[in-house]
Scaffold this motif. Structure first.
Motif, short mmCIF file in Angstrom:
data_model
loop_
_atom_site.label_atom_id
_atom_site.label_comp_id
_atom_site.label_asym_id
_atom_site.label_seq_id
_atom_site.Cartn_x
_atom_site.Cartn_y
_atom_site.Cartn_z
N ASP A 190 4.22 -4.72 -72.46
CA ASP A 190 5.07 -5.13 -73.59
C ASP A 190 6.34 -4.31 -73.48
OD1 ASP A 190 3.63 -6.99 -75.57
OD2 ASP A 190 2.10 -5.54 -74.94
N ASP A 191 7.44 -5.03 -73.32
CA ASP A 191 8.64 -4.32 -72.91
C ASP A 191 9.88 -4.86 -73.62
OD1 ASP A 191 9.93 -2.38 -71.49
OD2 ASP A 191 9.95 -3.45 -69.57
N ALA A 192 10.82 -3.96 -73.87
CA ALA A 192 12.10 -4.34 -74.47
C ALA A 192 13.06 -3.18 -74.26
CB ALA A 192 11.93 -4.60 -75.97
N PRO A 193 14.35 -3.49 -74.11
CA PRO A 193 15.30 -2.39 -73.89
C PRO A 193 15.63 -1.64 -75.17
CG PRO A 193 16.46 -4.49 -73.97
CD PRO A 193 15.00 -4.81 -74.09
N ALA A 194 15.96 -0.36 -75.01
CA ALA A 194 16.38 0.45 -76.16
C ALA A 194 17.80 0.12 -76.58
CB ALA A 194 16.25 1.94 -75.81
N PHE A 195 18.65 -0.24 -75.61
CA PHE A 195 20.06 -0.49 -75.91
C PHE A 195 20.46 -1.89 -75.44
CE2 PHE A 195 19.71 4.09 -75.76
CZ PHE A 195 20.44 4.48 -76.87
N VAL A 196 21.30 -2.54 -76.24
CA VAL A 196 21.69 -3.91 -75.89
C VAL A 196 22.78 -3.95 -74.83
CG1 VAL A 196 21.03 -4.84 -78.14
CG2 VAL A 196 23.39 -4.08 -77.78
N TYR A 197 23.54 -2.85 -74.69
CA TYR A 197 24.65 -2.84 -73.72
C TYR A 197 24.31 -1.83 -72.64
CZ TYR A 197 29.59 -2.86 -72.16
OH TYR A 197 30.76 -2.97 -71.44
N LYS A 201 17.63 -4.29 -64.32
CA LYS A 201 17.77 -4.72 -65.73
C LYS A 201 19.02 -4.18 -66.41
CE LYS A 201 12.78 -5.53 -66.48
NZ LYS A 201 12.08 -4.92 -65.36
N LEU A 202 20.08 -3.92 -65.67
CA LEU A 202 21.38 -3.67 -66.30
C LEU A 202 21.97 -5.04 -66.63
CD1 LEU A 202 22.77 -0.83 -64.01
CD2 LEU A 202 21.95 -0.61 -66.36
N ASN A 203 22.55 -5.19 -67.81
CA ASN A 203 22.92 -6.54 -68.24
C ASN A 203 24.41 -6.80 -68.39
OD1 ASN A 203 23.45 -5.11 -70.53
ND2 ASN A 203 22.11 -6.29 -71.89
N ASN A 236 21.14 -12.93 -65.32
CA ASN A 236 21.06 -12.28 -66.64
C ASN A 236 22.12 -11.19 -66.83
OD1 ASN A 236 19.28 -13.29 -68.49
ND2 ASN A 236 17.91 -11.52 -68.47
N VAL A 237 23.20 -11.28 -66.11
CA VAL A 237 24.24 -10.25 -66.22
C VAL A 237 25.50 -10.89 -66.82
CG1 VAL A 237 25.71 -8.61 -64.98
CG2 VAL A 237 23.31 -8.92 -64.29
N ALA A 275 18.95 5.87 -62.37
CA ALA A 275 18.61 6.81 -63.45
C ALA A 275 19.23 6.32 -64.75
CB ALA A 275 19.11 8.21 -63.11
N PHE A 276 20.47 5.88 -64.66
CA PHE A 276 21.18 5.35 -65.82
C PHE A 276 20.44 4.12 -66.37
CE2 PHE A 276 24.34 2.29 -67.39
CZ PHE A 276 24.92 3.01 -68.41
N ALA A 277 20.05 3.22 -65.46
CA ALA A 277 19.40 1.98 -65.88
C ALA A 277 18.10 2.28 -66.62
CB ALA A 277 19.12 1.09 -64.66
N GLU A 278 17.34 3.22 -66.08
CA GLU A 278 16.07 3.53 -66.74
C GLU A 278 16.30 4.16 -68.12
OE1 GLU A 278 12.38 4.32 -65.13
OE2 GLU A 278 12.17 6.31 -66.04
#
Ligand code: ACM
Ligand code: ZN
Length: 746
Positions: free
Chosen positions: A156-163, A191-193, A250-251, A473-476
């Motif tokens: 179950d997954d979702a990003p912490a930040f939208v940008y 998963k960088l968007n 998705n970018v 590292a940034f992406a994670e």
């Protein structure tokens, strides 16, 4: 190192909180997912990918597109071609479905059992990220030894930040479309968007504007200091192609059209855009330039709005970035259009004028349905709270923006053009995007962050060594959020090791994690009859290919690993290679014979400790400086007149004494006013030889190297040589510097 980490840190299952997990299950669980999902529970068994698997997906266009992307990945990674059309039946299935119960715009739920893979999300965005997770769970490439399988689990997954953004500056150096597409592939995989395309700069305009053809005819090209030409641009068709490529992955692509500063290339194409209206060349040096748009002239607004009218339809993103940074003080001073405008509108200062410009553009963009983004300078003089502020000058700017009611994107801690040794992988990982208390208190207006790569010193050859692995590292961090500790970084680092094989397969020229790729230093050898070139390497398998004839080193040139002995003066060029591939442009060392080699030097006063580690020998080691005063060969003195004394250690017949000097006016490095030479046998009685005035050069942004010499009519015999330098003091009110690379005695 990997084995060491594995032994030392908690196995990942210890973090899963899955009490039902057996140790045995955990021990062979090697899920190197990156970014690591918010919740993952691993189960017994696995789903086997074979030709009987049925893939079922939403029937709308995007659903079919995502299914096609997954089908391609299964073919490439597992070597399995799934049937094109879903058949009914009770065989194993992969099911992608839209399910509003999975909350969050980019969230997804992935359930893998031996019979079925179910991927659900409330939007196609979430579905696509779930597919990227599936790709990371699959084999990297087909293998004849084992069946391709995916471990049973629930995520179950979702990003912490939208940008979650990356910015590429294609203005300072141009990057071909294929390079940009490759980075979009990588961003999407991790998963960088948001891809921010920094399309215009002082040093190059990179987007075709049909109404203003000179922008790309002239503004996209510059003459480099060595006389070569650099440039390039994207046609509008190419821009559309990239935006579409990114959409499929998705970018979102957000263009940046810089204004009112960083506009020299546009001014070079259309000089009437600036206050002075004087023709300029597209600059080939770095810094902040005064050729900005004339805010007092309506023609500048017409131009900017025309440009935006062509740019906006190319980019479906709801945002438009207008730069807005680094307008130098005095840019609009004494302008016969700007001054009356300020008076008419009661604008007190330049910040007010900048604000007037930014607000007009914001209103224009709002009329076109676009939200404006700008660097934090657009806060100065006031900005509407609907603008998104990109923070680069520190958290105080972020607090200011949040207090003003704006949303922010934080970029300052993530400048990937910073050397690896200074901004390490761990340093990036350790940044908490919500580290500032006010950021945390205004969480919903902190959209996320962006990792920019500015390209003064980056181009397609070396950019990937700056981008990766730090961008991972940034992406994670942007995906997972939260605070981190040493164990979390170690866990990330362990998963990262598994990504390197993937990056190698994609021919990504990633750099080291915490050291610079290579640091070269040239010095005279202990016998003072030659030199040694040392390479401090960031990778053990890095090889330094070199030439001695001035040509560019290739993979076929001879190479060394750590030390190269150089016997003869001349030109050494060296390029770091890994696996047959160059990672940087060659570094060039010019070596000169010098009777002072092996002598000693004293200074009054001492040079700044900032520039050379070997100030005791740098001026008499036979190693000449490049046009870059930070290259280690130069010594610098700030706002003082240095006196330099060379002891040749024995009486020596001398025909010529010279000193190499540098001017880089934009860094307050100036050629001196005068240089005096004298000699002595005892350091008590000095014989003046000559005082020489360097040839004056302009206060431009070029590097000017000058060798100032005394030539004897007859050889003279001396043991001590003294050179006294008299500087030009203060430039624009700032201290000036004197830089010298080498005193040559012949
Ligand atoms: C910037 O680095 N000038 C935004
Ligand atoms: Zn003006």
């Amino acid at each position: 190192m990997i084995a060491f980490l594995r032994g030392r840190f908690l196995p990942r299952c210890a973090r899963l909180g899955a009490i039902t997990l057996m140790w045995a299950t955990c021990a062979h669980a090697e899920l190197s997912l990156l970014p690591y999902p918010q919740h993952l529970q691993q189960h017994e068994g696995s789903f086997v990918l074979n030709k009987q698997v049925v893939l079922d997906a939403p029937a709308d266009a995007r659903g079919r597109e995502i299914a096609g992307f997954l089908r391609d990945a299964i073919r490439v990674q597992a070597g399995v071609s799934l049937p094109e059309h879903a058949k009914a039946g009770d065989g194993t299935r992969i099911e992608l479905r839209i399910d509003p119960a999975v909350r969050g715009d980019e969230a997804y739920r992935l359930t893998v059992t031996p019979q079925r893979i179910t991927l659900s999300a409330s939007s196609d965005k979430g579905l696509f990220w779930g597919v990227q997770t599936l790709r990371q769970l699959m084999p990297r490439q087909p293998s004849s030894q084992s069946v391709a399988s995916i471990p049973a689990l629930q995520i179950d997954d979702a990003p912490a930040f939208v940008y979650r953004g990356h910015m590429l500056d294609v203005g300072r150096h141009f990057y071909p479309l294929a390079f940009v597409k490759k980075q979009i592939d990588l961003m999407s995989y991790y998963k960088l968007n948001t891809f921010r395309w920094h399309l215009t700069e002082d040093q190059g305009w990179r987007i075709e504007i049909k109404k203003y053809p000179n922008l790309t005819k002239f503004g996209a090209w510059r003459t480099e200091p060595d006389g070569s030409r650099h440039g390039g641009y994207y046609t509008q068709d190419q821009i559309r192609e990239l935006v579409e490529y990114a959409r499929q992955r998705n970018v979102m692509v957000i263009p940046e059209i810089e204004m009112p500063g960083h506009s020299s290339a546009a001014v070079a194409a259309y000089p009437q855009l600036s206050c002075s209206k004087k023709p300029i060349d597209v600059p080939n040096g770095w810094g902040v330039f005064k050729h900005v748009y004339c805010v007092g002239d309506e023609a500048a607004f017409t131009f900017v709005q025309d440009v935006l009218d062509e740019v906006i339809p190319l980019f479906p993103a709801p945002y438009m970035h207008i730069g807005g940074d680094e307008v130098p003080a005095g840019a609009w001073a004494d302008c016969s259009s700007c001054a009356p405008l300020m008076q008419k509108l009661g604008i007190k200062d330049e910040a007010g004028l900048q604000s007037y410009f930014v607000k007009r553009i914001q209103t224009y963009l709002a009329g076109k349905g676009k939200t404006m983004i700008g660097w934090d300078e657009i806060l100065e003089g006031g900005v509407d709270r609907s603008a998104v502020i990109e923070i680069w000058r520190g958290e105080a700017e972020g607090r200011k923006a949040l207090a003003n009611g704006n949303r922010i994107v934080n970029a300052g801690p993530y400048y990937l053009d910073s050397p690896l040794s200074e901004l390490t992988l761990e340093a990036i990982y350790r940044v908490n995007p919500l580290g500032d208390p006010q950021y945390a208190a205004q969480r919903e207006r902190v959209l996320g962050a962006e990792a920019p790569l500015w390209s003064e010193h980056a181009d397609p050859l070396n950019a990937e060594a700056m981008l990766y692995p730090r961008l991972l590292a940034f992406a994670e961090r942007l995906w997972r959020g939260g605070a981190v500790n040493a164990a979390a970084f170690a866990d990330f680092r362990q998963r990262l090791q598994a990504q390197y094989a993937q990056l190698d397969a994609w021919q990504v020229g990633y750099g080291p994690e915490d050291r610079n790729l290579v640091e070269y230093s040239m010095s005279s050898n202990d016998r003072h009859d030659g030199w040694q070139l040392h390479a401090k390497r960031g990778f053990d398998d890095l090889q330094n290919h070199y030439t001695t004839d001035g040509s560019e080193p290739s993979a076929a040139s001879p190479y060394f690993t750590e030390v190269l002995d150089v016997a003869a003066p001349g030109t050494i060029r060296v390029t770091p290679f890994r696996q047959g591939r160059p990672y940087q442009h060659p570094r060039t060392f010019k070596l000169s014979s010098n009777l002072a080699l092996g002598g000693s030097v004293s200074f009054d006063p001492s040079p700044s400790p900032r520039y050379s580690k070997n100030s005791a020998t740098a001026l008499i080691d036979g190693v000449l400086g490049s046009d870059e005063f930070k290259d280690g060969a130069w010594l610098g003195w700030e706002e003082t007149d240095p006196r330099i004394t060379v002891d040749l250690h024995r009486p020596t017949a001398v025909r010529e004494i010279s000193i190499g000097l540098l001017q880089r006016a934009e860094s307050w490095v100036l050629l001196p006013a005068q240089v005096s030479f004298s000699v002595s046998d005892d350091q008590v009685h000095w014989t003046p030889l000559q005082t020489v005035t360097p040839t004056p050069v302009g206060l431009d942004k070029q590097a000017h190297l000058q060798r100032v010499a005394f030539s004897a009519v007859q050889p003279l015999s001396t043991r001590f040589i003294r050179i006294e330098v008299q500087r030009h003091s203060k430039l624009d009110g700032r201290n000036t510097w004197t830089f010298a690379d080498e005193i040559l005695v012949r």
